[in-house]
Design a protein around this motif. Structure first.
Motif, PDB file in Angstrom:
ATOM      1  N   ILE A  79       2.157   6.792  -6.692  1.00 15.22           N
ATOM      2  CA  ILE A  79       1.212   7.803  -7.166  1.00 15.22           C
ATOM      3  C   ILE A  79       1.777   9.201  -6.925  1.00 15.22           C
ATOM      4  O   ILE A  79       1.753  10.065  -7.798  1.00 15.22           O
TER       5      ILE A  79
ATOM      6  N   ALA B  75       4.524   9.831  -9.324  1.00 21.87           N
ATOM      7  CA  ALA B  75       4.012  10.075 -10.679  1.00 21.87           C
ATOM      8  C   ALA B  75       3.469  11.492 -10.790  1.00 21.87           C
ATOM      9  O   ALA B  75       3.728  12.198 -11.765  1.00 21.87           O
ATOM     10  N   GLY B  76       2.725  11.895  -9.763  1.00 21.27           N
ATOM     11  CA  GLY B  76       2.153  13.240  -9.790  1.00 21.27           C
ATOM     12  C   GLY B  76       3.223  14.312  -9.789  1.00 21.27           C
ATOM     13  O   GLY B  76       3.224  15.218 -10.613  1.00 21.27           O
ATOM     14  N   LEU B  77       4.174  14.168  -8.868  1.00 27.10           N
ATOM     15  CA  LEU B  77       5.230  15.178  -8.780  1.00 27.10           C
ATOM     16  C   LEU B  77       6.146  15.119  -9.989  1.00 27.10           C
ATOM     17  O   LEU B  77       6.628  16.139 -10.470  1.00 27.10           O
TER      18      LEU B  77
ATOM     19  N   CYS C  69       6.396  18.124 -16.836  1.00 26.28           N
ATOM     20  CA  CYS C  69       5.594  18.982 -17.716  1.00 26.28           C
ATOM     21  C   CYS C  69       6.077  20.416 -17.647  1.00 26.28           C
ATOM     22  O   CYS C  69       6.242  21.076 -18.653  1.00 26.28           O
ATOM     23  N   LEU C  70       6.275  20.881 -16.431  1.00 24.06           N
ATOM     24  CA  LEU C  70       6.608  22.286 -16.289  1.00 24.06           C
ATOM     25  C   LEU C  70       8.048  22.555 -16.624  1.00 24.06           C
ATOM     26  O   LEU C  70       8.397  23.652 -17.007  1.00 24.06           O
ATOM     27  N   GLY C  71       8.874  21.552 -16.499  1.00 24.09           N
ATOM     28  CA  GLY C  71      10.275  21.754 -16.878  1.00 24.09           C
ATOM     29  C   GLY C  71      10.375  22.161 -18.330  1.00 24.09           C
ATOM     30  O   GLY C  71      11.262  22.895 -18.730  1.00 24.09           O
TER      31      GLY C  71
ATOM     32  N   GLY D   5       5.142  14.354 -12.878  1.00 25.76           N
ATOM     33  CA  GLY D   5       4.386  15.051 -13.915  1.00 25.76           C
ATOM     34  C   GLY D   5       4.562  16.542 -13.797  1.00 25.76           C
ATOM     35  O   GLY D   5       4.782  17.236 -14.789  1.00 25.76           O
ATOM     36  N   VAL D   6       4.472  17.027 -12.563  1.00 23.19           N
ATOM     37  CA  VAL D   6       4.648  18.467 -12.343  1.00 23.19           C
ATOM     38  C   VAL D   6       6.020  18.903 -12.838  1.00 23.19           C
ATOM     39  O   VAL D   6       6.155  19.825 -13.626  1.00 23.19           O
TER      40      VAL D   6
ATOM     41  N   ARG E 153       0.831  -1.201   0.000  1.00 22.17           N
ATOM     42  CA  ARG E 153       0.000   0.000   0.000  1.00 22.17           C
ATOM     43  C   ARG E 153       0.871   1.258   0.000  1.00 22.17           C
ATOM     44  O   ARG E 153       0.650   2.189  -0.753  1.00 22.17           O
ATOM     45  N   ARG E 154       1.897   1.237   0.851  1.00 20.19           N
ATOM     46  CA  ARG E 154       2.766   2.416   0.915  1.00 20.19           C
ATOM     47  C   ARG E 154       3.518   2.604  -0.399  1.00 20.19           C
ATOM     48  O   ARG E 154       3.733   3.718  -0.851  1.00 20.19           O
TER      49      ARG E 154
ATOM     50  N   GLY F  89       8.589  24.126 -19.831  1.00 22.47           N
ATOM     51  CA  GLY F  89       8.347  25.546 -20.013  1.00 22.47           C
ATOM     52  C   GLY F  89       9.488  26.407 -19.522  1.00 22.47           C
ATOM     53  O   GLY F  89       9.500  27.606 -19.730  1.00 22.47           O
TER      54      GLY F  89
ATOM     55  N   ALA G 196       2.420   1.784  -3.284  1.00 24.11           N
ATOM     56  CA  ALA G 196       1.481   2.315  -4.271  1.00 24.11           C
ATOM     57  C   ALA G 196       1.280   3.809  -4.073  1.00 24.11           C
ATOM     58  O   ALA G 196       1.265   4.589  -5.028  1.00 24.11           O
ATOM     59  N   ILE G 197       1.120   4.227  -2.800  1.00 29.81           N
ATOM     60  CA  ILE G 197       0.942   5.654  -2.515  1.00 29.81           C
ATOM     61  C   ILE G 197       2.170   6.435  -2.952  1.00 29.81           C
ATOM     62  O   ILE G 197       2.072   7.489  -3.588  1.00 29.81           O
TER      63      ILE G 197
END
Lengths: 237, 227
Positions: free
Chosen positions: B12, B15-17, B23-25, B19-20, B5-6, B27, B8-9
């Motif tokens: 996630i 993956a989110g960070l 994606c923003l890099g 992505g941040v 579980r940990r 720019g 997986a968290i």
């Protein structure tokens, strides 16, 4: 059968999650977020993620500046702090009020999204069970099991939607924050640089689009939590 | 189970960070991975041909800003209204800062015609001030300008506000007589890693400090250059 009916059947056959279709669905999302953020550690986590996301958005626009003056260089501490805070909306001048507000909204939704996803994963046994975490009680665990047993489609969609929402939300907000020059470059690569001329808000539209996956993922998460309880309160009333 | 579980968290969150950051890099500006900290001002690519560029303030000022701007860029307009105006009325007027202008037309098509006119004006003897006034006029009337009317309106404005042969300036802009000057700025900007406007290259005591992109605040520039 109507076109909408055929679409719904096709969606169900493919196991795709549903879309919010009524005011009740919106109330479900609002209630779920409110209940999750009522748990202090998830509220703190949400704020932390939102700040992290906002910092990621704004500081990535001036990596060299931050690296050379805030992290490195020989400036006094007050100058470093001034440069750092001046990069944020409503403090510095990098963002017009509308763009700044949208960035804050996207960051806040990102924080709420991650908090709800984490709550769902940790407390409702989507990936297993953690016992005695915050004293929320057996009733919640029983509901979590019921939720997990009721169908995995909503849960899977919620988890995946959260990741997709956060990533796409970051992409959308980032694109708007990049400024129209980057947007023009992207559009020209796609053969549509003339589209920029048709965007009245110079790229802010992309941030608005970013809200869609974030709100959808929140709905999918809340939908997957129907029947469960948060802090002893039923999610769906 | 707990570990799964940990994990997986964590996945996630990563993956989110990721992505941040990812994606923003995209720019962010071009030379963000390296930087030119400590490079002497005369060796920095942004300052190639610096003596030929329009500038305000003392050449002996301890700090220098080299600004790459596009007259059609709304973010440049915002920068000029906020930080640009304060820099010129403060440190530039006080002799603490030299503000150098370079054109970098990459946003709207009419910006390309506008910078041809700007360079044609700057090439005229004694027309330095007109260059700055015309640049300010473009920002002030940005929403009214397009590829069809920019040179006509430039001619009208020059005829009313400058002691220049407005028709000749516009003829030079149409024939791109000073395209070499525009190309010199574009080459310098690209060599320095400019990929958006405005981008400012900041120098203090003859040495590169950093670069800043977007409508950065006066406080950002003043703090970075210790003005």
């Amino acid at each position: 059968m109507s076109g909408a009916g055929r679409l719904t059947r096709a969606r169900r056959r493919l196991g795709l999650p549903g879309l919010p279709s009524s005011r009740r669905d919106l109330r479900l999302v609002a209630r779920t977020v409110r209940l999750v953020l009522g748990v202090p550690r998830y509220a703190a986590g949400s704020v932390a993620v939102a700040l992290l996301a906002l910092s990621g958005f704004v500081l990535s626009q001036n990596v060299a500046l931050v690296r050379d003056t805030v992290i490195g260089g020989s400036l006094p501490l007050n100058a470093r702090l001034t440069i750092l805070v001046e990069q944020y909306p409503f403090v510095g001048t990098s963002y017009e009020p509308a763009a700044g507000a949208m960035l804050v909204v996207v960051a806040a939704l990102t924080g709420a999204n991650v908090a709800v996803a984490a709550y769902h994963l940790r407390e409702h046994g989507v990936l297993g069970r953690e016992t005695g975490e915050d004293g929320t009680g057996d009733g919640e665990r029983a509901d979590g099991q019921a939720s997990a047993g009721r169908g995995t489609a909503g849960n899977a969609a919620g988890g995946a939607g959260s990741v997709v929402g956060v990533v796409l939300g970051a992409l959308g907000a980032g694109c708007a924050a990049c400024g129209s020059a980057v947007l023009a470059g992207l559009l020209s690569l796609a053969g549509g640089s003339g589209l920029l001329l048709a965007l009245p808000f110079e790229g802010l539209e992309f941030t608005l689009i970013a809200l869609v996956p974030l709100l959808l993922s929140l709905f999918w998460l809340a939908d997957g939590m129907r029947g469960a309880e948060i802090r002893g309160c039923p999610v769906d009333v | 189970m707990q570990r799964t579980r940990r994990s997986a968290i964590a996945a996630i969150a990563a993956a989110g960070l990721g992505g941040v950051a990812g994606c923003l890099g995209g720019g962010a500006s071009g030379d963000d991975s390296g930087g030119n900290g400590g490079t002497p001002i005369d060796q920095h690519p942004a300052t190639a041909g610096l003596t030929d560029q329009p500038s305000l303030g003392s050449v002996d000022a301890p700090a220098t800003v080299v600004a790459f701007e596009d007259p059609s860029c709304p973010t440049c307009r915002n920068f000029e209204r906020n930080a640009g105006a304060r820099l010129r009325s403060g440190p530039v007027a006080d002799g603490d800062l030299r503000f150098v202008s370079r054109v970098f037309p990459i946003v709207y098509p009419w910006g390309k015609s506008a910078v041809q006119a700007l360079e044609a004006v700057y090439a005229r003897d004694g027309a330095d001030a007109v260059y700055w006034d015309l640049f300010a006029h473009y920002f002030a009337t940005q929403s009214d300008l397009n590829g069809d009317n920019v040179l006509d309106r430039t001619e009208s404005w020059l005829a009313s506000n400058a002691d220049l042969d407005a028709a000749a300036v516009v003829a030079d802009a149409e024939s791109e007589a000073y395209d070499f000057a525009v190309e010199a700025d574009l080459d310098a900007g690209e060599a320095a890693g400019t990929d958006r406007t405005p981008t400012l290259y900041l120098f203090r005591d003859g040495t590169y400090v950093t670069k800043a992109s977007g409508s950065v605040s006066y406080e950002t520039v003043a703090s970075a250059l210790q003005l």
